[in-house]
Design a protein around this motif. Structure first.
Motif, PDB file in Angstrom:
ATOM      1  N   GLU A  90      13.970  -0.774  -8.936  1.00  0.00           N
ATOM      2  CA  GLU A  90      14.553   0.536  -9.253  1.00  0.00           C
ATOM      3  C   GLU A  90      14.672   1.452  -8.042  1.00  0.00           C
TER       4      GLU A  90
ATOM      5  N   LEU B   5      12.065   3.705  -4.773  1.00  0.00           N
ATOM      6  CA  LEU B   5      10.791   3.998  -4.119  1.00  0.00           C
ATOM      7  C   LEU B   5      10.100   5.186  -4.792  1.00  0.00           C
ATOM      8  N   ASN B   6       8.761   5.160  -4.797  1.00  0.00           N
ATOM      9  CA  ASN B   6       8.017   6.318  -5.301  1.00  0.00           C
ATOM     10  C   ASN B   6       7.717   7.287  -4.157  1.00  0.00           C
ATOM     11  N   GLU B   7       6.902   8.301  -4.431  1.00  0.00           N
ATOM     12  CA  GLU B   7       6.640   9.333  -3.423  1.00  0.00           C
ATOM     13  C   GLU B   7       5.864   8.804  -2.220  1.00  0.00           C
ATOM     14  N   HIS B   8       5.233   7.619  -2.380  1.00  0.00           N
ATOM     15  CA  HIS B   8       4.505   7.003  -1.264  1.00  0.00           C
ATOM     16  C   HIS B   8       5.323   5.902  -0.585  1.00  0.00           C
ATOM     17  N   SER B   9       6.599   5.809  -0.952  1.00  0.00           N
ATOM     18  CA  SER B   9       7.535   4.812  -0.409  1.00  0.00           C
ATOM     19  C   SER B   9       7.141   3.382  -0.753  1.00  0.00           C
ATOM     20  N   TYR B  10       6.508   3.209  -1.914  1.00  0.00           N
ATOM     21  CA  TYR B  10       6.278   1.869  -2.453  1.00  0.00           C
ATOM     22  C   TYR B  10       7.391   1.549  -3.452  1.00  0.00           C
TER      23      TYR B  10
ATOM     24  N   VAL C 121       9.147   0.454  -6.769  1.00  0.00           N
ATOM     25  CA  VAL C 121       8.855   0.596  -8.197  1.00  0.00           C
ATOM     26  C   VAL C 121       9.838  -0.251  -8.999  1.00  0.00           C
ATOM     27  N   PRO C 122       9.371  -1.068  -9.964  1.00  0.00           N
ATOM     28  CA  PRO C 122       7.975  -1.312 -10.324  1.00  0.00           C
ATOM     29  C   PRO C 122       7.224  -2.156  -9.294  1.00  0.00           C
TER      30      PRO C 122
END
Length: 209
Positions: free
Chosen positions: A186, A188-193, A195-196
Motif C-alpha cells: 500500500e 509507507l507509514n510515518e517511520h518509512s516502513y 505497510v502492511p
C-alpha cells in the motif's frame, strides 16, 4: 507500472504470505527468503542471451543453447540483500558478486555507505542489485549510483516487497533500471516502513532489533 515486473507466481505469493506472519521464526523467515530469492532470480534472468554449442549426448550429437557473453554480477545491498545471494548463486554459480554496505541514518533516512567492492570489469557485465525491501528507495538509489560510478551500465533491481513511493523515486533517479518484485504494497507509514509489509527484513533474518 511500466518498468516493473510483479512476480505473482502462486509459490511466490504463498511463501510471501508465510513471511509476513509476525510469528514466523528467524530460521523459517531466512529459509523462505532464500526460496523466494531463487524464484525471483529465475524471473529476472529469463531473457539472458544464449548461443548454440555442439554437445555429444549419450545418443547423438546436437547443437544446444548455453549462456552467452560475460557472466553476470549479483550486487546485494548489505545486510538484508545477502538473504537472496546464496539462492541466486545456486542458480548461477559462475556469477560474480559485488558487495554494497549501506545503512539508513535514523534521523535523515538517507543511505550511508560503509563498504563497497565490485569486480573490476563490472562495466562489461549485467548487474542485478538485490535488496528485500524497496521502501524510500534511498539505499537502492545510492547503491546504483555507486555501481554507475564504477562504470556499470546494464543494471536491474530485484526486491521482495516494494512501496509505490520507492518505485517512483527509483524510477525518477534511474529510469532505465527495471524492477522485479514479489508484491507492491500500500505505501509507507510515518517511520518509512512498508505497510502492511513484513517488518525489518534484516532484523527478522538475523534475529536482531
Amino acid at each position: 507500472m511500466e518498468g516493473v515486473t510483479v512476480v505473482d507466481h502462486p509459490l511466490v505469493r504463498h511463501k510471501l504470505t508465510l513471511m509476513r506472519d509476525r510469528t514466523r521464526s528467524t530460521k523459517g523467515f531466512r529459509q523462505l527468503l532464500n526460496e523466494i530469492g531463487m524464484l525471483l532470480c529465475y524471473e529476472v534472468t529469463r531473457d539472458l542471451p544464449t548461443e548454440l554449442i555442439e554437445v555429444q549426448t549419450p545418443i547423438a550429437t546436437m547443437r544446444a543453447p548455453v549462456l552467452a557473453g560475460k557472466k553476470l554480477v549479483f550486487a546485494p545491498i548489505l545486510r538484508a540483500g545477502a538473504g537472496f545471494l546464496d539462492a541466486m548463486l545456486d542458480l548461477v554459480p559462475s556469477a560474480r558478486v559485488a558487495h554494497i554496505g549501506l545503512y539508513r541514518d535514523p534521523e535523515t533516512l538517507q543511505a550511508v555507505e560503509y563498504y563497497f567492492k565490485a569486480p573490476a570489469d563490472v562495466a562489461e557485465r549485467l548487474v542485478i542489485v538485490i535488496d528485500p525491501m524497496l521502501a524510500t528507495a534511498n539505499s537502492a538509489i545510492a547503491a546504483i549510483d555507486l555501481l554507475k560510478q564504477r562504470g556499470a551500465r546494464d543494471l536491474r533491481f530485484v526486491c521482495l516487497l516494494a512501496a509505490p513511493e520507492g518505485i517512483h523515486r527509483l524510477q525518477a533517479a534511474h529510469p532505465e533500471v527495471r524492477i522485479w518484485t514479489a508484491a507492491i504494497d500500500e505505501g509507507l507509514n510515518e517511520h518509512s516502513y512498508i505497510v502492511p509489509g513484513l517488518g525489518d527484513a534484516g532484523d527478522r533474518m538475523y534475529g536482531t532489533r
